[in-house]
Write a protein that holds these residues in place. Structure first.
Motif, short mmCIF file in Angstrom:
data_model
loop_
_atom_site.label_atom_id
_atom_site.label_comp_id
_atom_site.label_asym_id
_atom_site.label_seq_id
_atom_site.Cartn_x
_atom_site.Cartn_y
_atom_site.Cartn_z
N LEU A 22 29.02 29.84 35.69
CA LEU A 22 29.60 28.68 36.69
C LEU A 22 30.49 28.49 36.40
O LEU A 22 31.55 27.91 35.68
N ALA A 23 31.57 27.83 37.56
CA ALA A 23 32.13 27.60 38.11
C ALA A 23 32.29 25.62 37.93
O ALA A 23 31.24 26.02 38.93
N ILE A 24 32.99 25.64 37.74
CA ILE A 24 32.67 23.52 38.37
C ILE A 24 34.05 23.02 38.69
O ILE A 24 34.67 23.25 38.03
N VAL A 25 33.55 22.73 39.72
CA VAL A 25 34.61 22.06 40.18
C VAL A 25 34.91 20.53 40.55
O VAL A 25 34.14 20.11 41.46
N ILE A 44 28.62 28.11 41.97
CA ILE A 44 30.03 27.56 41.93
C ILE A 44 29.38 26.24 42.09
O ILE A 44 28.23 25.61 42.99
N LEU A 45 29.88 25.18 41.14
CA LEU A 45 29.41 23.57 41.67
C LEU A 45 30.07 22.39 42.16
O LEU A 45 31.27 23.12 40.49
N VAL A 46 30.60 22.35 43.36
CA VAL A 46 31.48 21.39 43.56
C VAL A 46 30.79 20.44 43.12
O VAL A 46 29.93 19.59 43.72
N GLN A 47 31.39 19.58 42.08
CA GLN A 47 31.72 17.95 41.31
C GLN A 47 31.09 16.79 42.78
O GLN A 47 32.41 16.39 43.34
N LEU A 48 30.19 16.29 43.21
CA LEU A 48 29.99 15.49 44.30
C LEU A 48 29.96 13.67 43.76
O LEU A 48 29.15 13.53 42.75
N GLN A 58 19.75 27.99 37.90
CA GLN A 58 19.97 28.56 39.76
C GLN A 58 20.87 30.11 39.23
O GLN A 58 20.94 31.11 39.99
N THR A 59 21.89 29.89 38.53
CA THR A 59 23.38 30.54 38.31
C THR A 59 22.74 31.70 37.61
O THR A 59 23.33 32.83 38.07
N LEU A 60 21.93 31.97 36.43
CA LEU A 60 20.95 33.22 36.45
C LEU A 60 19.99 33.33 36.78
O LEU A 60 20.80 35.09 36.93
N LEU A 61 19.71 32.91 38.36
CA LEU A 61 18.78 33.55 38.75
C LEU A 61 19.63 34.19 40.43
O LEU A 61 18.93 34.21 41.63
N ALA A 62 21.00 33.96 41.09
CA ALA A 62 21.74 34.02 41.85
C ALA A 62 21.03 34.76 42.54
O ALA A 62 20.90 34.68 43.56
N PRO A 63 20.97 36.23 42.12
CA PRO A 63 21.33 37.38 43.08
C PRO A 63 19.44 37.25 43.60
O PRO A 63 19.43 37.73 44.47
#
Ligand code: NAD
Length: 284
Positions: free
Chosen positions: A36-39, A95-99, A274-279
């Motif tokens: 998981l990438a956290i931007v 990918i999570l972009v912090q808002l 949701q990252t783990l179930l992404a596909p």
């Protein structure tokens, strides 16, 4: 009546156990852990606390979280470039972009650039469209957290009257669609709703995400209703409260989620889920 308290910490532990199992299955199937990438584009203390909590939660279940901190002077082109690099990175499933982003950056760039297959907080245009059309979709993690809480507490939704107070893009609106898709009869209230209590009193399930402490009082709740408090408000003494008058409503409701210790305990975990179930959560 005294409400059953929907304990986010206890539910969170059960969710963590399930996620650890899912993460192990992912590792076994792919020969590497899910990533998981956290931007992060902001530098405020609250966003740092949030990032650290998410990284700890990821570590705890066996997802590799990487924090990508954007330079303070990054512009929309730079932001787009970083997101495109993460879109192409095979080690990154979510990918999570912090808002919110700092005012000089455009959220639209994120919504348009983020690969919908990796949009684990459901903010891209495609995710919003999939949700609207009832196609498999990533959904905003707070909404996923509310559904997880209802499911784990065994609270049925179909055929029941759900009233959502709050109509934002990240909580109220997607939550209303998710409940509709589970066959609830849904009413959405917002700041211009007249006679709010007339609507809230009809709710079998009342979901509150307005950001206004004390908004929902005991007289506004139907006896025995389920009340989910999504609000998070910081009091002057730095303690947290929700939008619901907890003590008053606990005497009337059938079930009530507290703040802190409620939905907020599950939000990060839903990003990891949701990252783990992404596909399986994305449809063309
Ligand atoms: P927002 O400010 O974007 O939207 C608030 C919504 O509530 C709007 O639709 C507005 O019309 C409505 N509203 C405001 N005052 C109202 C009133 N007096 N009566 C009726 N409706 C009213 O906020 P948001 O991002 O949707 O967040 C809502 C709350 O949920 C905030 O307290 C936020 O901190 C919290 N939140 C919690 C989590 C979590 O993980 N638990 C995640 C996101 C947001």
């Amino acid at each position: 009546m005294t409400a059953t308290i929907l304990d986010g910490r206890a539910i969170g532990q059960a969710v963590r156990d399930d996620l650890a199992r899912l993460a192990a299955e992912y590792r076994a199937a792919n020969g590497r852990p899910a990533g998981l990438a956290i931007v992060r584009a902001g530098w405020d203390a609250a966003s740092a606390v949030y990032t650290n909590a998410l990284v700890r939660a990821a570590d705890g279940v066996g997802v590799v979280a990487t924090v990508v901190t954007l330079a303070a002077d990054v512009d929309d082109t730079g932001l787009r470039g970083r997101i495109e690099a993460l879109n192409a990175d095979e080690m990154v499933q979510g990918i999570l972009v912090q808002l919110p982003l700092p005012p000089h950056l455009s959220q639209r760039v994120v919504a348009e650039t983020l690969d919908p297959r990796k949009d684990v907080d459901g903010i891209s245009l495609r995710s919003a469209g999939n949700l609207f059309l009832r196609l498999p979709s990533f959904v905003p993690s707070t909404c996923a957290a509310v559904l997880e809480m209802l499911d784990r507490a065994g609270i049925a939704v179909a055929g029941r009257r759900a009233v959502v107070v709050g109509a934002s893009n990240v909580v109220g609106k997607p939550l209303a669609f998710l409940l509709l898709h589970r066959d609830a009869t849904v009413t959405v209230c917002h700041i211009y709703t007249r006679d709010l209590a007339v609507w809230t009193r009809q709710a079998d399930i009342l979901l509150v995400a307005a950001g206004k402490p004390g908004l929902i009082t005991a007289e506004m709740v139907k006896p025995g209703a389920t009340v989910i408090d999504v609000g998070i408000n910081v009091r002057p003494d730095n303690t947290l409260v929700g939008d619901v008058d907890f003590d008053g409503v606990a005497a009337v409701a059938g079930a009530l989620s507290p703040v802190p210790g409620g939905v907020g305990q599950l939000t990060n975990l839903m990003l990891l889920k949701q990252t783990l179930l992404a596909p399986s959560l994305w449809s063309e």
